[in-house]
Design a protein around this motif. Structure first.
Motif, mmCIF file in Angstrom:
data_model
loop_
_atom_site.group_PDB
_atom_site.id
_atom_site.type_symbol
_atom_site.label_atom_id
_atom_site.label_comp_id
_atom_site.label_asym_id
_atom_site.label_seq_id
_atom_site.Cartn_x
_atom_site.Cartn_y
_atom_site.Cartn_z
ATOM 1 N N ASN A 42 0.850 -1.188 0.000
ATOM 2 C CA ASN A 42 0.000 0.000 0.000
ATOM 3 C C ASN A 42 0.889 1.243 0.000
ATOM 4 N N PRO A 43 0.820 2.097 -1.047
ATOM 5 C CA PRO A 43 1.687 3.283 -1.084
ATOM 6 C C PRO A 43 1.520 4.187 0.130
ATOM 7 N N ALA A 44 0.335 4.187 0.725
ATOM 8 C CA ALA A 44 0.087 5.057 1.879
ATOM 9 C C ALA A 44 0.888 4.638 3.111
ATOM 10 N N SER A 45 1.311 3.384 3.172
ATOM 11 C CA SER A 45 2.018 2.902 4.354
ATOM 12 C C SER A 45 3.438 3.430 4.441
ATOM 13 N N GLN A 46 4.039 3.702 3.270
ATOM 14 C CA GLN A 46 5.448 4.134 3.227
ATOM 15 C C GLN A 46 6.330 3.156 4.002
ATOM 16 N N ALA A 47 6.014 1.879 3.882
ATOM 17 C CA ALA A 47 6.756 0.848 4.608
ATOM 18 C C ALA A 47 6.878 -0.394 3.749
ATOM 19 N N SER A 48 7.948 -1.139 3.957
ATOM 20 C CA SER A 48 8.144 -2.414 3.258
ATOM 21 C C SER A 48 9.264 -3.173 3.948
ATOM 22 N N SER A 49 9.469 -4.397 3.525
ATOM 23 C CA SER A 49 10.549 -5.243 4.041
ATOM 24 C C SER A 49 11.083 -6.073 2.893
ATOM 25 N N HIS A 50 12.363 -6.392 2.941
ATOM 26 C CA HIS A 50 12.905 -7.252 1.890
ATOM 27 C C HIS A 50 12.242 -8.630 1.904
ATOM 28 N N LEU A 59 10.048 -18.852 2.900
ATOM 29 C CA LEU A 59 10.384 -17.433 2.931
ATOM 30 C C LEU A 59 9.805 -16.735 1.708
ATOM 31 N N ARG A 60 9.351 -15.496 1.891
ATOM 32 C CA ARG A 60 8.729 -14.716 0.814
ATOM 33 C C ARG A 60 9.507 -13.416 0.652
ATOM 34 N N GLN A 61 9.848 -13.063 -0.582
ATOM 35 C CA GLN A 61 10.639 -11.864 -0.830
ATOM 36 C C GLN A 61 9.802 -10.810 -1.543
ATOM 37 N N LEU A 62 9.813 -9.584 -0.982
ATOM 38 C CA LEU A 62 9.042 -8.477 -1.531
ATOM 39 C C LEU A 62 9.925 -7.473 -2.270
ATOM 40 N N VAL A 63 11.163 -7.275 -1.796
ATOM 41 C CA VAL A 63 12.064 -6.271 -2.352
ATOM 42 C C VAL A 63 13.410 -6.919 -2.637
ATOM 43 N N ASP A 64 13.974 -6.649 -3.809
ATOM 44 C CA ASP A 64 15.300 -7.151 -4.158
ATOM 45 C C ASP A 64 16.336 -6.581 -3.191
#
Length: 265
Positions: A42-50, A59-64
């Protein structure tokens, strides 16, 4: 990462934003895998994890890892993040611990991340979100004490995956030689002192040798202490010449198992 399931993309990242990979940071999601997945996309969260680490499953990968995830504020440019499903106070499940170890093994091979815990945001190794304090978002309790305490277990499993034996080695032949030559030598004489020190520290931990006698020399005090060890139940319950203070294979492997060193020939 090979073996991880890619679940991206997400707009919450900076392309090619990783400056240096210092290590892996453990987080807790404070929620479910499904909820965290949606929030990090969600762009509004301004949050993420690799990486996301569900209680069960792979294991699940969201960001390189070459891109900057938004998980640790000032730490984002230097650390790889893993969000573990659950709530503060939870321990990692067996599946989560295995996933974390597999990831750490890959980071060690790919980026030379040290296999050691760290609580220094400028250090390297296996860290935790809370170590960054206010500069990392002020989440000082993340991921919780139970997961923080599991870091040695994650590292131990990582070493198994990589086939690394980081235990100190003690040669039976070397300490036997020392036990036969040090007692009659001049005060302060040492033979294979580094290996003798390992055994003496184990004897001290067992309450059999005083701290001032842990000096790397297998002198008469060490002979006496080791003979007491050989006679003890933990040391094999030996009697007679088998408890003369000169190490044998069995009596040496017993303290090795208790005090984390490896016996070689």
């Amino acid at each position: 990462m090979p073996g991880a399931t890619f679940i991206g993309p997400t707009p919450n990242k900076r392309l090619d934003g990783t400056v240096e990979v210092r290590g892996l940071v453990l987080h807790i999601q404070q929620g479910t895998e499904q909820g965290s997945d949606a929030w990090f996309k969600n762009p509004a969260s301004q949050a993420s994890s690799h990486f996301l680490n569900p209680k069960t499953g792979g294991l699940r990968q969201l960001v390189d890892t070459k891109d900057r995830a938004w998980a640790e504020a000032d730490g984002n440019a230097h650390w790889i993040s893993i969000e573990n499903e659950g709530y503060a106070g939870d321990k990692l499940t067996a599946s989560q611990l295995e996933n974390a170890a597999q990831l750490l093994a890959w980071l060690h091979k790919t980026y030379s991340v040290p296999l050691e815990p760290t609580d220094d945001p400028n250090g390297k190794g296996l860290g935790r979100h809370g170590m960054g304090g206010a500069a990392w978002g002020g989440h000082t309790g993340c991921p919780g004490d139970p997961i923080k305490a599991q870091r040695p277990a994650i590292i131990a499993r990582t070493e198994q995956i990589l086939g690394i034996d980081q235990k100190p080695h003690v040669s039976l032949a070397h300490v036997v030689y020392a036990s036969q030559h040090d007692p009659a030598a001049a005060q302060g004489h040492t033979t294979h002192s580094a290996e003798v020190l390992i055994v003496e520290r184990a004897l001290h931990a067992e309450g059999l040798l005083s701290a001032q006698c842990v000096d790397g020399s297998w002198g008469t005090k060490t002979i006496t202490a080791y003979a007491r060890w050989q006679r003890s139940a933990a040391g094999g319950g030996f009697t007679g010449t088998a408890a003369d203070g000169v190490p044998g294979e069995t009596s040496l492997k017993l303290p090795a198992a208790r005090h984390c060193f490896t016996v070689t020939d």
